[in-house]
Design a protein around this motif. Structure first.
Motif, short mmCIF file in Angstrom:
data_model
loop_
_atom_site.label_atom_id
_atom_site.label_comp_id
_atom_site.label_asym_id
_atom_site.label_seq_id
_atom_site.Cartn_x
_atom_site.Cartn_y
_atom_site.Cartn_z
N ARG A 23 -46.44 -14.63 -13.43
CA ARG A 23 -45.82 -15.51 -12.84
C ARG A 23 -45.58 -15.13 -11.24
O ARG A 23 -45.84 -15.91 -10.40
CB ARG A 23 -44.22 -15.35 -13.27
CG ARG A 23 -43.82 -15.77 -14.40
CD ARG A 23 -42.50 -15.84 -15.00
NE ARG A 23 -42.29 -16.10 -16.25
CZ ARG A 23 -42.04 -15.07 -17.12
NH1 ARG A 23 -42.30 -13.69 -16.83
NH2 ARG A 23 -42.05 -15.60 -18.50
N GLY A 27 -47.18 -17.85 -8.74
CA GLY A 27 -46.28 -18.11 -7.67
C GLY A 27 -46.57 -17.94 -6.29
O GLY A 27 -46.65 -18.72 -5.48
N ARG A 28 -47.34 -16.65 -5.93
CA ARG A 28 -47.90 -16.38 -4.74
C ARG A 28 -49.18 -17.16 -4.26
O ARG A 28 -49.11 -17.93 -2.96
CB ARG A 28 -48.44 -14.95 -4.74
CG ARG A 28 -47.57 -13.78 -4.45
CD ARG A 28 -48.05 -12.56 -4.45
NE ARG A 28 -48.82 -11.86 -5.43
CZ ARG A 28 -48.36 -11.28 -6.29
NH1 ARG A 28 -47.01 -10.86 -6.25
NH2 ARG A 28 -49.15 -10.81 -7.41
N THR A 30 -49.88 -20.60 -5.72
CA THR A 30 -49.62 -21.91 -5.29
C THR A 30 -48.62 -21.96 -4.11
O THR A 30 -48.84 -23.05 -3.50
CB THR A 30 -48.72 -22.25 -6.61
OG1 THR A 30 -47.73 -21.63 -7.03
CG2 THR A 30 -49.61 -22.52 -7.95
N GLU A 31 -47.89 -21.18 -3.97
CA GLU A 31 -46.93 -21.03 -2.67
C GLU A 31 -47.80 -21.03 -1.47
O GLU A 31 -47.28 -21.81 -0.56
CB GLU A 31 -46.00 -19.97 -2.47
CG GLU A 31 -44.81 -20.34 -1.22
CD GLU A 31 -44.02 -19.07 -1.39
OE1 GLU A 31 -43.21 -19.01 -0.54
OE2 GLU A 31 -43.73 -18.34 -2.39
N TRP A 37 -45.97 -25.30 -9.69
CA TRP A 37 -46.50 -25.05 -11.17
C TRP A 37 -45.45 -25.13 -12.21
O TRP A 37 -44.10 -25.07 -11.73
CB TRP A 37 -47.26 -23.52 -11.01
CG TRP A 37 -46.30 -22.58 -10.64
CD1 TRP A 37 -45.92 -22.15 -9.43
CD2 TRP A 37 -45.74 -21.45 -11.47
NE1 TRP A 37 -45.10 -21.01 -9.72
CE2 TRP A 37 -45.12 -20.75 -10.85
CE3 TRP A 37 -45.79 -21.28 -13.12
CZ2 TRP A 37 -44.13 -19.58 -11.20
CZ3 TRP A 37 -45.07 -20.20 -13.41
CH2 TRP A 37 -44.47 -19.35 -12.64
N GLU A 39 -44.07 -23.70 -16.16
CA GLU A 39 -44.44 -22.60 -17.38
C GLU A 39 -43.98 -23.04 -18.89
O GLU A 39 -42.95 -23.93 -18.76
CB GLU A 39 -43.45 -21.37 -17.14
CG GLU A 39 -43.44 -20.31 -17.83
CD GLU A 39 -42.64 -18.93 -17.33
OE1 GLU A 39 -42.56 -18.28 -18.37
OE2 GLU A 39 -42.51 -18.85 -16.30
#
Length: 88
Positions: A23, A27-28, A30-31, A37, A39
């Protein structure tokens, strides 16, 4: 016509320490690229559980499995950048 954004899905399950790490990694990446994104848990989906069984967590990009267990952030970023620039 603008290029559609890649669909990034992380497949997880409950009580999964690798899923927590995944996660954070997804997260890193895509940010940094300005992407979202989602889940999905195999705990609530028999078909997903049968498909991915022992490979959890799994990252799918546009429905294609791109990584599992330990998510390689460099590889995921490269995959997403390619998806954002078709034809390259």
């Amino acid at each position: 016509m603008p290029t559609p954004l890649p669909d990034v899905v992380l497949i997880t399950k409950a009580d999964c320490h690798l899923c927590s790490d995944a996660r954070a990694a997804v997260g890193r990446v895509t940010e940094a690229l300005g992407l979202g994104w989602s889940e999905q848990s195999v705990d609530n989906d028999v078909a997903l559980r049968e498909r991915f069984a022992e490979e959890i967590p799994v990252v799918l990009v546009d429905g294609v499995q791109r990584d599992f267990w330990k998510i390689d952030e460099v590889r995921l970023e490269r995959t997403l950048r390619r998806a954002l620039q078709p034809g390259i």
